[in-house]
Design an enzyme around this catalytic site. Structure first.
Site, PDB file in Angstrom:
ATOM      1  N   CYS A 131       1.166  -1.028   0.272  1.00 56.73           N
ATOM      2  CA  CYS A 131      -0.385  -0.192  -0.414  1.00 56.73           C
ATOM      3  C   CYS A 131       0.896   1.476   0.412  1.00 56.73           C
ATOM      4  O   CYS A 131       1.815   1.067   0.276  1.00 56.73           O
ATOM      5  CB  CYS A 131      -1.089   0.126   1.604  1.00 56.73           C
ATOM      6  SG  CYS A 131       0.012   0.232   2.527  1.00 56.73           S
ATOM      7  N   ARG A 173       4.904  -3.664   3.362  1.00 56.27           N
ATOM      8  CA  ARG A 173       3.281  -4.916   4.169  1.00 56.27           C
ATOM      9  C   ARG A 173       3.945  -6.591   3.667  1.00 56.27           C
ATOM     10  O   ARG A 173       2.962  -6.624   3.327  1.00 56.27           O
ATOM     11  CB  ARG A 173       2.334  -4.086   3.655  1.00 56.27           C
ATOM     12  CG  ARG A 173       1.563  -1.740   3.876  1.00 56.27           C
ATOM     13  CD  ARG A 173       2.405  -1.824   5.450  1.00 56.27           C
ATOM     14  NE  ARG A 173       1.164  -2.296   6.047  1.00 56.27           N
ATOM     15  CZ  ARG A 173      -0.029  -1.171   6.312  1.00 56.27           C
ATOM     16  NH1 ARG A 173      -0.401  -0.450   5.849  1.00 56.27           N
ATOM     17  NH2 ARG A 173      -0.645  -2.440   7.522  1.00 56.27           N
ATOM     18  N   ARG A 197     -11.913   5.300   5.141  1.00 57.06           N
ATOM     19  CA  ARG A 197     -11.268   4.696   5.556  1.00 57.06           C
ATOM     20  C   ARG A 197     -11.361   4.458   7.452  1.00 57.06           C
ATOM     21  O   ARG A 197     -11.280   3.226   7.395  1.00 57.06           O
ATOM     22  CB  ARG A 197      -9.961   4.141   4.825  1.00 57.06           C
ATOM     23  CG  ARG A 197      -9.790   3.264   3.378  1.00 57.06           C
ATOM     24  CD  ARG A 197      -8.963   3.075   2.866  1.00 57.06           C
ATOM     25  NE  ARG A 197      -8.524   1.791   3.816  1.00 57.06           N
ATOM     26  CZ  ARG A 197      -7.779   0.872   3.213  1.00 57.06           C
ATOM     27  NH1 ARG A 197      -6.825   1.347   2.596  1.00 57.06           N
ATOM     28  NH2 ARG A 197      -7.394  -0.104   3.825  1.00 57.06           N
TER      29      ARG A 197
HETATM   30  C1  EPZ Z   1      -1.693  -2.429  11.871  1.00 62.40           C
HETATM   31  O1  EPZ Z   1      -0.629  -2.633  10.754  1.00 62.40           O
HETATM   32  C2  EPZ Z   1      -2.908  -1.439  11.707  1.00 62.40           C
HETATM   33  N1  EPZ Z   1      -3.280  -1.974  10.969  1.00 62.40           N
HETATM   34  C3  EPZ Z   1      -1.852  -0.290  10.962  1.00 62.40           C
HETATM   35  O2  EPZ Z   1      -3.203   0.811  10.957  1.00 62.40           O
HETATM   36  C4  EPZ Z   1      -0.709   0.622  12.017  1.00 62.40           C
HETATM   37  O3  EPZ Z   1      -0.097   1.156  11.465  1.00 62.40           O
HETATM   38  C5  EPZ Z   1      -0.019  -0.955  12.534  1.00 62.40           C
HETATM   39  O4  EPZ Z   1      -0.349  -1.994  12.736  1.00 62.40           O
HETATM   40  C6  EPZ Z   1       1.307  -0.856  13.215  1.00 62.40           C
HETATM   41  O5  EPZ Z   1       0.845  -0.345  14.908  1.00 62.40           O
HETATM   42  C7  EPZ Z   1      -4.586  -3.176  11.363  1.00 62.40           C
HETATM   43  O6  EPZ Z   1      -4.695  -3.515  12.593  1.00 62.40           O
HETATM   44  C8  EPZ Z   1      -5.826  -2.726  10.206  1.00 62.40           C
HETATM   45  P1  EPZ Z   1       2.694  -4.763  11.240  1.00 62.40           P
HETATM   46  P2  EPZ Z   1       0.521  -4.030  10.342  1.00 62.40           P
HETATM   47  O7  EPZ Z   1       2.275  -6.195  11.544  1.00 62.40           O
HETATM   48  O8  EPZ Z   1      -0.628  -5.144  11.244  1.00 62.40           O
HETATM   49  C9  EPZ Z   1       6.095  -4.923   8.354  1.00 62.40           C
HETATM   50  C10 EPZ Z   1      -3.861   2.085  10.123  1.00 62.40           C
HETATM   51  O9  EPZ Z   1      -3.456   3.571   9.696  1.00 62.40           O
HETATM   52  N2  EPZ Z   1       5.772  -5.906   8.965  1.00 62.40           N
HETATM   53  O10 EPZ Z   1       2.592  -4.333  13.178  1.00 62.40           O
HETATM   54  O11 EPZ Z   1       0.163  -4.406   9.004  1.00 62.40           O
HETATM   55  C11 EPZ Z   1       5.390  -3.900   8.373  1.00 62.40           C
HETATM   56  O12 EPZ Z   1       5.672  -3.972   6.697  1.00 62.40           O
HETATM   57  C12 EPZ Z   1      -3.418   0.614   9.662  1.00 62.40           C
HETATM   58  O13 EPZ Z   1      -5.521   2.169  10.827  1.00 62.40           O
HETATM   59  C13 EPZ Z   1       6.332  -7.405   7.947  1.00 62.40           C
HETATM   60  O14 EPZ Z   1       7.525  -6.874   7.640  1.00 62.40           O
HETATM   61  O15 EPZ Z   1       1.405  -4.071  11.312  1.00 62.40           O
HETATM   62  C14 EPZ Z   1       5.773  -2.926   8.753  1.00 62.40           C
HETATM   63  O16 EPZ Z   1       6.535  -2.315   8.408  1.00 62.40           O
HETATM   64  C15 EPZ Z   1      -1.843   1.454   8.646  1.00 62.40           C
HETATM   65  N3  EPZ Z   1       6.220  -8.895   7.609  1.00 62.40           N
HETATM   66  C16 EPZ Z   1       6.168  -3.464  10.582  1.00 62.40           C
HETATM   67  O17 EPZ Z   1       6.121  -4.521  10.901  1.00 62.40           O
HETATM   68  C17 EPZ Z   1       5.084  -9.003   8.406  1.00 62.40           C
HETATM   69  O18 EPZ Z   1       4.184 -10.802   8.420  1.00 62.40           O
HETATM   70  C18 EPZ Z   1       5.308  -3.234  11.393  1.00 62.40           C
HETATM   71  O19 EPZ Z   1       4.052  -3.863  10.799  1.00 62.40           O
HETATM   72  C19 EPZ Z   1       4.556  -8.220   9.399  1.00 62.40           C
HETATM   73  C20 EPZ Z   1       4.471  -6.756   8.960  1.00 62.40           C
END
Ligand code: EPZ
Length: 423
Positions: free
Chosen positions: A118, A123, A401
């Site tokens: 995105c 992600r 959203r």
């Molecule tokens: C959740 O996303 C939230 N979304 C995000 O909110 C929030 O920014 C994020 O957590 C961090 O707090 C929902 O809950 C629906 P992560 P998520 O897995 O689960 C990397 C908003 O604005 N990663 O903690 O995707 C990832 O690329 C949204 O409401 C991997 O590398 O967040 C990122 O850099 C945006 N491999 C970091 O970890 C994975 O398998 C944090 O991601 C998963 C994630």
């Protein structure tokens, strides 16, 4: 496409009700797939992401009824017809990957499209898949889908050790482990309030979970889960967003339903910037302590650190602070897209990699700007509240959203803001 026009017009005053948490609801809804019994969510937010998740669950054969103007979601997965989540829905919202854990745990197989990246980053979902492998699943990535298969006897309890605290991967692992045979330990688990909310809901359904909210969660698998009724926790990101409105343009606003423990690090940062936060019987009352806001440094971290989802909004505040602030974005690789738009409004910001340096200016000036992602869009509206003249924000579908009735909520405390069809 709609636009939102904000005209800076001085201090705000009044109360803003804070809705249920989008990011809690998006993991609580897939939990219905774990059980044949009905799961009902109250205090659900009315957002396009919730409607997207509803469509996804219905495509699997789940029943999802939005009652009381969408604040109650009555769901049942008694008669599912599919365990395949198609790309055309998943690509609209990354949280769709959260159906994978429940489907795999209850049915032993699932096909879920890879969500794709995105605006704010690639992600990946590698940590989600690592968790399922630790529970004995076989995962095959082909034609853009994850083809997941549990062992013949179903998922087995295992040790899931995350290299860092991923929110979504923790949620997927937690849901899958509730029906795995044996005990699962999730190490370096994310500690966000939305995960605590999910664990509390799963426990009402009969799951055996300990340690949620800490970095180690232990789940004792059970044979089946029952139904429940659960109230979605308050949205701490919507809360923090509206707390910044009086911080940016003066006055005093009470955010109804707010609690400091949802946002302790954020409140500490506000205090250092010269913003007062007072707990009231109904929520959090926020006001500027004196004249101009002071510059502060911000580093985004997993909970309980400063939330990445409030970084863009905080930057809007710091654009008019006295002094220079440094913001470090440590969670996502491309989450400063609001900076060029704020610069169009007269802000002085230098971005190098994951660091943004903001030199405060006396006043911002209204300008046409473009929303690029959910949190960037609302940071532009906040900046517009304090800018001289009109700020016209385009592509506000990003806003829908994650923020219900943003115009109505800000208008109710005295902001000059309206939503119009694109001119
Ligand atoms: C959740 O996303 C939230 N979304 C995000 O909110 C929030 O920014 C994020 O957590 C961090 O707090 C929902 O809950 C629906 P992560 P998520 O897995 O689960 C990397 C908003 O604005 N990663 O903690 O995707 C990832 O690329 C949204 O409401 C991997 O590398 O967040 C990122 O850099 C945006 N491999 C970091 O970890 C994975 O398998 C944090 O991601 C998963 C994630």
């Amino acid at each position: 496409m709609d636009q939102i026009i904000v005209t800076g017009n001085g201090p705000l005053s009044g109360q803003i009700p804070i809705a249920g948490a989008k990011n809690a609801c998006l993991t609580l809804m897939p939990a219905t797939l774990l059980s044949e019994e009905p799961l009902t969510l109250t205090n659900a937010p009315r957002l396009s992401d919730i409607r997207t998740m509803t469509t996804l669950l219905q495509s699997l054969g789940a029943e999802v009824q939005a009652l009381q103007d969408g604040q109650v979601l009555a769901m049942s997965s008694h008669d599912l017809t599919s365990t395949r989540a198609d790309y055309d829905i998943v690509r609209k919202m990354r949280a769709s990957i959260l159906v994978l854990g429940p489907l795999l745990a209850r049915f032993g197989h699932a096909e879920v499209s890879l969500p794709g990246g995105c605006a704010i980053g690639a992600r990946p979902v590698d940590l989600h898949l690592k968790a399922f492998e630790a529970m004995g699943a076989e995962l095959d990535l082909r034609d853009g889908y994850v083809h997941a298969k549990a062992p013949a006897g179903g998922l087995r309890g295992g040790i899931v050790d995350f290299p860092f605290a991923s929110v979504g991967a923790t949620e997927n692992a937690l849901m899958a482990a509730t029906l795995a045979k044996g005990t699962t330990v999730v190490k370096n688990a994310a500690r966000e309030p939305e995960i605590v909310d999910l664990a509390e809901c799963l426990r009402k359904m009969g799951a055996q979970i300990d340690g949620e909210g800490t970095s180690e969660i232990t789940i004792q698998g059970v044979d089946r889960l029952g139904g429940a009724t659960h109230r979605v926790v308050t949205d701490r990101i919507e809360l923090g967003t509206y707390m910044l409105a009086p911080a940016i343009c003066g006055g005093e606003v009470e955010c109804l339903g707010g609690k400091i423990d949802l946002l302790a690090a954020f409140c500490e940062t506000l205090d250092a910037a010269g913003i007062s936060v007072e707990e009231t019987p109904n929520g959090l009352k926020v006001a500027r302590k004196n004249g101009r806001v002071s510059a502060v440094n911000v580093t985004t971290e997993p909970f309980p650190g400063f939330p990445t989802d409030l970084q863009a909004q905080m930057m809007a505040l710091l654009c008019t602070a006295e002094g220079t602030s440094v913001l470090e974005e440590r969670i996502f690789e491309n989450r400063f897209m609001h900076a060029p738009e704020l610069i169009r409004m007269g802000a002085s910001i230098d971005v190098h990699g994951g660091t943004a340096t903001v030199r405060g200016v006396e006043h911002l000036k209204g300008a046409p700007v473009m929303a690029t992602d959910l949190r960037a869009s609302v940071s532009l509206i906040l900046a517009g509240l304090a800018a001289e003249g009109d700020t016209i924000v385009s592509r506000v579908y990003h806003l829908d959203r994650g923020y219900e009735h943003v115009v109505r909520k800000l208008e109710s405390v005295g902001a000059r803001i309206e939503r119009v069809k694109e001119q």
